[in-house]
Design a protein around this motif. Sequence first.
Motif, PDB file in Angstrom:
ATOM      1  N   VAL A 167      19.108   7.262 -13.360  1.00  0.00           N
ATOM      2  CA  VAL A 167      17.739   6.791 -13.175  1.00  0.00           C
ATOM      3  C   VAL A 167      17.094   7.630 -12.080  1.00  0.00           C
ATOM      4  O   VAL A 167      17.669   7.793 -10.997  1.00  0.00           O
ATOM      5  N   PRO A 168      15.899   8.177 -12.341  1.00  0.00           N
ATOM      6  CA  PRO A 168      15.258   8.980 -11.301  1.00  0.00           C
ATOM      7  C   PRO A 168      14.848   8.107 -10.114  1.00  0.00           C
ATOM      8  O   PRO A 168      14.514   6.929 -10.264  1.00  0.00           O
ATOM      9  N   LYS A 169      14.882   8.700  -8.927  1.00  0.00           N
ATOM     10  CA  LYS A 169      14.508   7.977  -7.715  1.00  0.00           C
ATOM     11  C   LYS A 169      12.992   7.762  -7.711  1.00  0.00           C
ATOM     12  O   LYS A 169      12.237   8.624  -8.157  1.00  0.00           O
ATOM     13  N   PRO A 170      12.548   6.613  -7.203  1.00  0.00           N
ATOM     14  CA  PRO A 170      11.103   6.375  -7.155  1.00  0.00           C
ATOM     15  C   PRO A 170      10.429   7.321  -6.158  1.00  0.00           C
ATOM     16  O   PRO A 170      11.039   7.779  -5.193  1.00  0.00           O
ATOM     17  N   ASP A 171       9.159   7.625  -6.436  1.00  0.00           N
ATOM     18  CA  ASP A 171       8.404   8.502  -5.539  1.00  0.00           C
ATOM     19  C   ASP A 171       8.232   7.837  -4.182  1.00  0.00           C
ATOM     20  O   ASP A 171       7.969   6.637  -4.096  1.00  0.00           O
ATOM     21  N   PRO A 172       8.373   8.624  -3.113  1.00  0.00           N
ATOM     22  CA  PRO A 172       8.199   8.017  -1.785  1.00  0.00           C
ATOM     23  C   PRO A 172       6.752   7.577  -1.550  1.00  0.00           C
ATOM     24  O   PRO A 172       6.491   6.700  -0.751  1.00  0.00           O
ATOM     25  N   ALA A 173       5.794   8.160  -2.257  1.00  0.00           N
ATOM     26  CA  ALA A 173       4.389   7.770  -2.061  1.00  0.00           C
ATOM     27  C   ALA A 173       4.161   6.351  -2.564  1.00  0.00           C
ATOM     28  O   ALA A 173       3.341   5.615  -2.011  1.00  0.00           O
ATOM     29  N   ASP A 174       4.874   5.940  -3.640  1.00  0.00           N
ATOM     30  CA  ASP A 174       4.703   4.589  -4.165  1.00  0.00           C
ATOM     31  C   ASP A 174       5.351   3.547  -3.264  1.00  0.00           C
ATOM     32  O   ASP A 174       4.950   2.389  -3.263  1.00  0.00           O
ATOM     33  N   ALA A 175       6.357   3.937  -2.534  1.00  0.00           N
ATOM     34  CA  ALA A 175       7.088   2.996  -1.707  1.00  0.00           C
ATOM     35  C   ALA A 175       6.325   2.633  -0.431  1.00  0.00           C
ATOM     36  O   ALA A 175       6.477   1.538   0.099  1.00  0.00           O
ATOM     37  N   THR A 176       5.510   3.520   0.091  1.00  0.00           N
ATOM     38  CA  THR A 176       4.778   3.236   1.330  1.00  0.00           C
ATOM     39  C   THR A 176       3.558   2.369   1.029  1.00  0.00           C
ATOM     40  O   THR A 176       2.926   2.510  -0.011  1.00  0.00           O
ATOM     41  N   PRO A 177       3.229   1.461   1.933  1.00  0.00           N
ATOM     42  CA  PRO A 177       2.048   0.629   1.698  1.00  0.00           C
ATOM     43  C   PRO A 177       0.757   1.457   1.792  1.00  0.00           C
ATOM     44  O   PRO A 177       0.681   2.426   2.544  1.00  0.00           O
ATOM     45  N   GLN A 178      -0.228   1.073   1.010  1.00  0.00           N
ATOM     46  CA  GLN A 178      -1.492   1.810   1.010  1.00  0.00           C
ATOM     47  C   GLN A 178      -2.310   1.442   2.247  1.00  0.00           C
ATOM     48  O   GLN A 178      -2.309   0.297   2.710  1.00  0.00           O
ATOM     49  N   SER A 179      -3.004   2.437   2.704  1.00  0.00           N
ATOM     50  CA  SER A 179      -3.894   2.180   3.844  1.00  0.00           C
ATOM     51  C   SER A 179      -5.168   1.504   3.324  1.00  0.00           C
ATOM     52  O   SER A 179      -5.429   1.454   2.120  1.00  0.00           O
ATOM     53  N   ALA A 180      -5.962   1.017   4.236  1.00  0.00           N
ATOM     54  CA  ALA A 180      -7.202   0.327   3.856  1.00  0.00           C
ATOM     55  C   ALA A 180      -8.157   1.281   3.158  1.00  0.00           C
ATOM     56  O   ALA A 180      -8.866   0.895   2.213  1.00  0.00           O
ATOM     57  N   THR A 181      -8.170   2.551   3.562  1.00  0.00           N
ATOM     58  CA  THR A 181      -9.047   3.530   2.928  1.00  0.00           C
ATOM     59  C   THR A 181      -8.629   3.768   1.486  1.00  0.00           C
ATOM     60  O   THR A 181      -9.476   3.815   0.581  1.00  0.00           O
ATOM     61  N   ASP A 182      -7.347   3.887   1.245  1.00  0.00           N
ATOM     62  CA  ASP A 182      -6.847   4.105  -0.122  1.00  0.00           C
ATOM     63  C   ASP A 182      -7.155   2.911  -1.008  1.00  0.00           C
ATOM     64  O   ASP A 182      -7.508   3.071  -2.181  1.00  0.00           O
ATOM     65  N   LYS A 183      -7.048   1.699  -0.458  1.00  0.00           N
ATOM     66  CA  LYS A 183      -7.357   0.506  -1.223  1.00  0.00           C
ATOM     67  C   LYS A 183      -8.832   0.476  -1.603  1.00  0.00           C
ATOM     68  O   LYS A 183      -9.195   0.109  -2.724  1.00  0.00           O
ATOM     69  N   MET A 184      -9.693   0.862  -0.691  1.00  0.00           N
ATOM     70  CA  MET A 184     -11.139   0.852  -0.945  1.00  0.00           C
ATOM     71  C   MET A 184     -11.496   1.910  -2.003  1.00  0.00           C
ATOM     72  O   MET A 184     -12.333   1.650  -2.864  1.00  0.00           O
ATOM     73  N   ILE A 185     -10.840   3.078  -1.951  1.00  0.00           N
ATOM     74  CA  ILE A 185     -11.127   4.140  -2.926  1.00  0.00           C
ATOM     75  C   ILE A 185     -10.678   3.705  -4.305  1.00  0.00           C
ATOM     76  O   ILE A 185     -11.384   3.889  -5.301  1.00  0.00           O
ATOM     77  N   GLU A 186      -9.519   3.079  -4.395  1.00  0.00           N
ATOM     78  CA  GLU A 186      -9.029   2.630  -5.694  1.00  0.00           C
ATOM     79  C   GLU A 186      -9.900   1.521  -6.256  1.00  0.00           C
ATOM     80  O   GLU A 186     -10.175   1.464  -7.456  1.00  0.00           O
ATOM     81  N   LYS A 187     -10.385   0.638  -5.387  1.00  0.00           N
ATOM     82  CA  LYS A 187     -11.240  -0.451  -5.828  1.00  0.00           C
ATOM     83  C   LYS A 187     -12.578   0.096  -6.330  1.00  0.00           C
ATOM     84  O   LYS A 187     -13.133  -0.392  -7.313  1.00  0.00           O
TER      85      LYS A 187
END
Length: 138
Positions: free
Chosen positions: A115-135
């Motif tokens: 099984v491939p290892k999960p990306d480290p970017a998905d494991a870290t919590p999103q910052s408030a800026t990233d959440k606002m951009i995705e929203k």
Amino acid sequence: MSGKQISKQRGLGLIQVAIIMASLAAIAMAFLMSARHERNFFTEGLARLSGQAPAAASASASASASATAVAVPAAPAGVLRRCVIDGKTVLSDVDCKGGKVVKAIDTRGIEAPKVPKPDPADATPQSATDKMIEKATR
């Protein structure tokens, strides 16, 4: 018609060709049956016609008699031998007369895919800026 003679065709007749083809088919069928049963019917038939005992029958009879008379000591673990028993080639871990040692190839069988290892970017919590951009992009 009195002046013309009917000439006969030269060569083999229909019945002769049928007999030849039937005999060839019988020989081919005997070959296929002997290959399927792992025996040689041609040598056995020749031995019967000449009055000799078939080699496979005498070898199997002597092998079974010697196997019942003498207990065969156990061979070392992991050693395989190719033996001919009753006209069939088998692999055995028991010592047999005239058997050749076969080197076994160690295989691991079928391994499950890793099984491939999960990306480290998905494991870290999103910052408030990233959440606002995705929203905003939804």
